[in-house]
Design a protein around this motif. Structure first.
Motif, PDB file in Angstrom:
ATOM      1  N   LEU A  75       0.835  -1.211   0.000  1.00  0.00           N
ATOM      2  CA  LEU A  75       0.000   0.000   0.000  1.00  0.00           C
ATOM      3  C   LEU A  75       0.863   1.251   0.000  1.00  0.00           C
ATOM      4  O   LEU A  75       0.532   2.250  -0.633  1.00  0.00           O
ATOM      5  CB  LEU A  75      -0.914   0.001   1.228  1.00  0.00           C
ATOM      6  N   TRP A 119      -6.997  10.988  -3.054  1.00  0.00           N
ATOM      7  CA  TRP A 119      -7.510  10.578  -1.736  1.00  0.00           C
ATOM      8  C   TRP A 119      -6.906   9.241  -1.348  1.00  0.00           C
ATOM      9  O   TRP A 119      -6.318   9.091  -0.277  1.00  0.00           O
ATOM     10  CB  TRP A 119      -9.024  10.399  -1.781  1.00  0.00           C
ATOM     11  N   TRP A 127      -0.846   5.453   5.611  1.00  0.00           N
ATOM     12  CA  TRP A 127      -1.097   4.202   6.337  1.00  0.00           C
ATOM     13  C   TRP A 127       0.092   3.254   6.229  1.00  0.00           C
ATOM     14  O   TRP A 127       0.496   2.633   7.222  1.00  0.00           O
ATOM     15  CB  TRP A 127      -2.343   3.538   5.749  1.00  0.00           C
ATOM     16  N   TYR A 139      -4.933  10.457   7.481  1.00  0.00           N
ATOM     17  CA  TYR A 139      -6.316  10.699   7.909  1.00  0.00           C
ATOM     18  C   TYR A 139      -6.693  12.165   7.733  1.00  0.00           C
ATOM     19  O   TYR A 139      -7.819  12.481   7.362  1.00  0.00           O
ATOM     20  CB  TYR A 139      -6.503  10.279   9.369  1.00  0.00           C
ATOM     21  N   ASP A 286     -10.029  21.033  10.985  1.00  0.00           N
ATOM     22  CA  ASP A 286     -11.368  21.187  11.569  1.00  0.00           C
ATOM     23  C   ASP A 286     -11.939  22.570  11.253  1.00  0.00           C
ATOM     24  O   ASP A 286     -13.131  22.722  11.007  1.00  0.00           O
ATOM     25  CB  ASP A 286     -11.358  20.908  13.077  1.00  0.00           C
ATOM     26  N   GLU A 290     -15.342  23.550   8.930  1.00  0.00           N
ATOM     27  CA  GLU A 290     -16.433  24.454   9.281  1.00  0.00           C
ATOM     28  C   GLU A 290     -16.599  25.518   8.189  1.00  0.00           C
ATOM     29  O   GLU A 290     -17.706  25.777   7.719  1.00  0.00           O
ATOM     30  CB  GLU A 290     -16.144  25.108  10.632  1.00  0.00           C
TER      31      GLU A 290
ATOM     32  N   ALA B  27      -7.005  -2.547   5.642  1.00  0.00           N
ATOM     33  CA  ALA B  27      -6.625  -1.553   4.639  1.00  0.00           C
ATOM     34  C   ALA B  27      -6.471  -2.238   3.282  1.00  0.00           C
ATOM     35  O   ALA B  27      -7.020  -1.788   2.274  1.00  0.00           O
ATOM     36  CB  ALA B  27      -5.329  -0.874   5.057  1.00  0.00           C
ATOM     37  N   VAL B  61     -13.787   5.315  -5.731  1.00  0.00           N
ATOM     38  CA  VAL B  61     -12.564   5.744  -5.039  1.00  0.00           C
ATOM     39  C   VAL B  61     -12.938   6.507  -3.776  1.00  0.00           C
ATOM     40  O   VAL B  61     -12.433   6.225  -2.681  1.00  0.00           O
ATOM     41  CB  VAL B  61     -11.671   6.593  -5.955  1.00  0.00           C
ATOM     42  N   MET B  62     -13.888   7.461  -3.908  1.00  0.00           N
ATOM     43  CA  MET B  62     -14.302   8.231  -2.729  1.00  0.00           C
ATOM     44  C   MET B  62     -14.851   7.325  -1.644  1.00  0.00           C
ATOM     45  O   MET B  62     -14.464   7.399  -0.488  1.00  0.00           O
ATOM     46  CB  MET B  62     -15.389   9.238  -3.128  1.00  0.00           C
ATOM     47  N   VAL B  65     -12.283   4.948   0.086  1.00  0.00           N
ATOM     48  CA  VAL B  65     -11.361   5.581   1.042  1.00  0.00           C
ATOM     49  C   VAL B  65     -12.088   5.815   2.360  1.00  0.00           C
ATOM     50  O   VAL B  65     -11.557   5.535   3.447  1.00  0.00           O
ATOM     51  CB  VAL B  65     -10.809   6.899   0.466  1.00  0.00           C
ATOM     52  N   ILE B  66     -13.345   6.282   2.278  1.00  0.00           N
ATOM     53  CA  ILE B  66     -14.117   6.497   3.509  1.00  0.00           C
ATOM     54  C   ILE B  66     -14.401   5.149   4.178  1.00  0.00           C
ATOM     55  O   ILE B  66     -14.334   5.001   5.397  1.00  0.00           O
ATOM     56  CB  ILE B  66     -15.411   7.261   3.179  1.00  0.00           C
ATOM     57  N   ALA B  68     -12.459   2.592   4.038  1.00  0.00           N
ATOM     58  CA  ALA B  68     -11.225   2.153   4.702  1.00  0.00           C
ATOM     59  C   ALA B  68     -11.165   2.735   6.109  1.00  0.00           C
ATOM     60  O   ALA B  68     -10.833   2.031   7.076  1.00  0.00           O
ATOM     61  CB  ALA B  68     -10.005   2.593   3.886  1.00  0.00           C
ATOM     62  N   VAL B  69     -11.526   4.015   6.230  1.00  0.00           N
ATOM     63  CA  VAL B  69     -11.501   4.652   7.547  1.00  0.00           C
ATOM     64  C   VAL B  69     -12.426   3.907   8.508  1.00  0.00           C
ATOM     65  O   VAL B  69     -12.048   3.571   9.641  1.00  0.00           O
ATOM     66  CB  VAL B  69     -11.916   6.136   7.414  1.00  0.00           C
ATOM     67  N   VAL B  72     -11.198   0.228   9.314  1.00  0.00           N
ATOM     68  CA  VAL B  72     -10.092   0.231  10.262  1.00  0.00           C
ATOM     69  C   VAL B  72     -10.608   0.574  11.654  1.00  0.00           C
ATOM     70  O   VAL B  72     -10.143   0.051  12.670  1.00  0.00           O
ATOM     71  CB  VAL B  72      -9.013   1.217   9.788  1.00  0.00           C
ATOM     72  N   PRO B  78      -6.960  -4.292  12.282  1.00  0.00           N
ATOM     73  CA  PRO B  78      -6.950  -3.496  11.053  1.00  0.00           C
ATOM     74  C   PRO B  78      -5.682  -3.632  10.228  1.00  0.00           C
ATOM     75  O   PRO B  78      -5.733  -3.601   9.011  1.00  0.00           O
ATOM     76  CB  PRO B  78      -7.123  -2.061  11.563  1.00  0.00           C
ATOM     77  N   ALA B  79      -4.537  -3.796  10.857  1.00  0.00           N
ATOM     78  CA  ALA B  79      -3.292  -3.774  10.103  1.00  0.00           C
ATOM     79  C   ALA B  79      -2.837  -5.153   9.684  1.00  0.00           C
ATOM     80  O   ALA B  79      -1.809  -5.298   9.042  1.00  0.00           O
ATOM     81  CB  ALA B  79      -2.212  -3.087  10.910  1.00  0.00           C
ATOM     82  N   ARG B 166     -24.290  25.436  21.194  1.00  0.00           N
ATOM     83  CA  ARG B 166     -23.065  26.116  20.820  1.00  0.00           C
ATOM     84  C   ARG B 166     -23.178  27.626  20.984  1.00  0.00           C
ATOM     85  O   ARG B 166     -22.257  28.276  21.452  1.00  0.00           O
ATOM     86  CB  ARG B 166     -22.711  25.801  19.363  1.00  0.00           C
ATOM     87  N   PRO B 175     -18.814  30.401  18.898  1.00  0.00           N
ATOM     88  CA  PRO B 175     -19.526  29.473  19.768  1.00  0.00           C
ATOM     89  C   PRO B 175     -18.657  29.014  20.944  1.00  0.00           C
ATOM     90  O   PRO B 175     -17.427  29.074  20.865  1.00  0.00           O
ATOM     91  CB  PRO B 175     -19.844  28.305  18.840  1.00  0.00           C
ATOM     92  N   PRO B 180     -13.145  22.466  19.176  1.00  0.00           N
ATOM     93  CA  PRO B 180     -13.523  23.343  18.071  1.00  0.00           C
ATOM     94  C   PRO B 180     -14.236  22.578  16.962  1.00  0.00           C
ATOM     95  O   PRO B 180     -13.924  21.421  16.705  1.00  0.00           O
ATOM     96  CB  PRO B 180     -12.183  23.892  17.571  1.00  0.00           C
ATOM     97  N   GLY B 181     -15.197  23.236  16.337  1.00  0.00           N
ATOM     98  CA  GLY B 181     -15.886  22.625  15.210  1.00  0.00           C
ATOM     99  C   GLY B 181     -17.232  22.056  15.568  1.00  0.00           C
ATOM    100  O   GLY B 181     -17.926  21.533  14.715  1.00  0.00           O
TER     101      GLY B 181
END
Lengths: 314, 194
Positions: A75, A119, A127, A139, A286, A290, B27, B61-62, B65-66, B68-69, B72, B78-79, B166, B175, B180-181
């Motif tokens: 990978l 991506w 990774w 990430y 982050d 926002e 992964a 692809v999008m 990848v999400i 994979a997150v 994991v 995971p590894a 907030r 807020p 944060p966020g």
């Protein structure tokens, strides 16, 4: 792939060989300009910064490659190599003047699909090294991707809506009278922001930030490092160069030949964005999230609405 | 040439799909699945459905990848550093999956395909869309809006901290966020509220 013919653009046999060289030249120019600005900001400017691309390339090539324990080598290597590959795949539909490698009927979507390989590339590169900083960097890039991608897509949709086509050649042709940047300045700004974020260039460099000792690039060395960082500059240059056919009328302009107009416009955009991006501190992901979801996304949606209404009443 | 490519992509798609069950790191498994989807997208491109093929590449692809997150995050090992297997109830799962594959493959061979009449249209993607949805277009459009509204509602309802947590009464100024966020603990002591 069917529908490869283009009414306005042409593909000379030598063009696929020249394009990577041209892109490499742009990338080297951008690196040199960036390091000159960096040296001048630090007060150590001596003119030798112009050789930075050459020096860093040679240095990476002669550096021995380091490894890490229990790395996911497959990978890792695939991810690193996929960064320049994504940039080159995206460049296949990038016209320079009248020359283009391919002008398929879905050119804009192709560009989007190629650039999104980044991506997977950065996440896998982060990774694979089996290192904390590198993993966090990977990430961070995925989180950043979720911020820039939707506004980016809406900027592309605004262009496609105005031109009524997804073929890049026809998009350029549709700007014969008025460049799209005059129609849709918000989409243009959103596009430039997302281009910098896509190539994780300053101020969106958090995925490879110094607070992470280099983030996704921490454990890269030797030729891997060269591929990853050069690929990142290539992606940056290709994404910015694509703003010329999308918003700035491609090769259109008086006196000069079309290819030269494309080169001049691309160089102008790259110079401005490299200079501007040094004016801002690194944006935390982050905060970018926002900003992106509460400002960029609504702004780009409104832009699409305005463009659609203008297309209807035209 | 087209036939060779079609067979090549098909075989590679199946091999990558099998790798999903042979590899032991989340992964790698996710990226093997991504590769399998990409080969399917290349098949769609070979059919001349340019738009669908390229959009398949983009979406897979999008989403992978999400994926994979999340894989994991939620799956054990995971590894791939300790032995594990992707399959459970091995005999039953094998019977179901191989049976389904054989059924579908047999279907493609046994069905009585019609002979081609006329020439392919200039824009097969638009034609396919009209063929699939022509009479149902308003239904599909409404369905899209309802799905989108459902996503927004779900996200809003699952937000641990909403606007009133907030900002208090009026949405002005910065807020009060522990993280944060807008993430962080659900409740904030009354003293922290504006």
């Amino acid at each position: 792939m069917r529908g490869g013919g283009s009414p306005v653009l042409e593909t000379p046999l030598w063009w696929p060989a020249v394009l990577p060289v041209a892109l490499g030249g742009f990338a080297c120019g951008a690196v040199a300009f960036d390091s000159v600005l960096s040296a001048r900001a630090g007060g150590t400017s001596s003119g030798r910064e112009l050789l930075t691309p050459l020096r860093e390339t040679v240095r990476s090539l002669v550096t021995q490659r380091r490894g890490t324990r229990a790395a996911d080598t497959v990978l890792w290597r695939v991810g690193v190599a996929a960064v320049p590959v994504a940039a080159l795949l995206a460049a296949l539909v990038l016209p320079l003047g009248k020359y283009v490698v391919a002008d398929p009927d879905v050119g804009i979507v192709w560009f989007n699909a190629a650039e999104i390989l980044g991506w997977a590339a950065v996440w896998a590169a982060g990774w694979g090294a089996n290192s904390v900083f590198s993993l966090v960097g990977g990430y961070r890039f995925v989180a950043q991707g979720l911020c820039y991608e939707l506004p980016h897509m809406f900027a592309l949709i605004a262009v496609a809506t105005a031109a009524g086509t997804l073929r890049v050649g026809e998009v350029v042709e549709a700007q014969r009278n008025v460049w799209f940047v005059a129609w849709m300045p918000v989409a243009f700004v959103v596009y430039l922001i997302s281009a910098a974020a896509m190539a994780f260039r300053a101020p969106f460099g958090a995925p490879v930030g110094t607070d992470l000792a280099g983030g996704a690039a921490t454990e890269l060395s030797g030729v891997d490092r060269l591929l990853f960082l050069a690929g990142r500059w290539l992606l940056f240059v290709v994404a910015l160069a694509f703003s010329v056919p999308l918003f700035l009328g491609g090769g259109q302009g008086p006196l000069l030949p079309p290819w030269l107009w494309s080169v001049v416009k691309t160089a102008g955009v790259v110079t401005c964005v490299v200079w501007l991006s040094r004016r801002f501190p690194t944006v935390r992901v982050d905060r970018f999230a926002e900003f992106s979801w509460t400002v960029l996304l609504p702004a780009s949606l409104l832009q699409v609405l305005v463009v659609s209404v203008m297309v209807l009443i035209r | 040439m087209q036939t060779v490519l079609a067979w090549g992509f098909g075989v590679l798609a199946v091999v990558c799909a099998l790798l999903v069950f042979r590899l032991d790191s989340m992964a790698r498994v996710t990226f093997a699945l991504l590769a399998s989807f990409l080969f399917v997208a290349f098949e769609v491109l070979l059919l001349g459905l340019n738009y669908l093929g390229v959009v398949l590449v983009l979406m897979t692809v999008m989403e992978m990848v999400i994926m994979a997150v999340f894989m994991v995050m939620y799956m054990m090992n995971p590894a791939g550093l300790v032995p594990m297997a992707m399959y459970h109830n091995r005999a039953g799962a094998m019977a179901v999956s191989v049976g389904t594959f054989c059924l579908l493959a047999a279907g493609t061979l046994l069905v009585d395909w019609p002979e081609r009449v006329g020439r392919p249209v200039s824009d097969p993607t638009a034609e396919l869309g009209a063929e699939l949805m022509s009479s149902q277009m308003p239904t599909m459009m409404t369905l899209g809006m309802v799905l989108f509204a459902a996503i927004l509602a779900t996200v809003t309802l699952s937000m641990p901290r909403g606007r009133y947590d907030r900002f208090g009464g009026s949405p002005r100024g910065r807020p009060t966020d522990p993280v944060p966020g807008g993430l962080g603990p659900t409740t904030v002591s009354p003293g922290e509220r504006r």
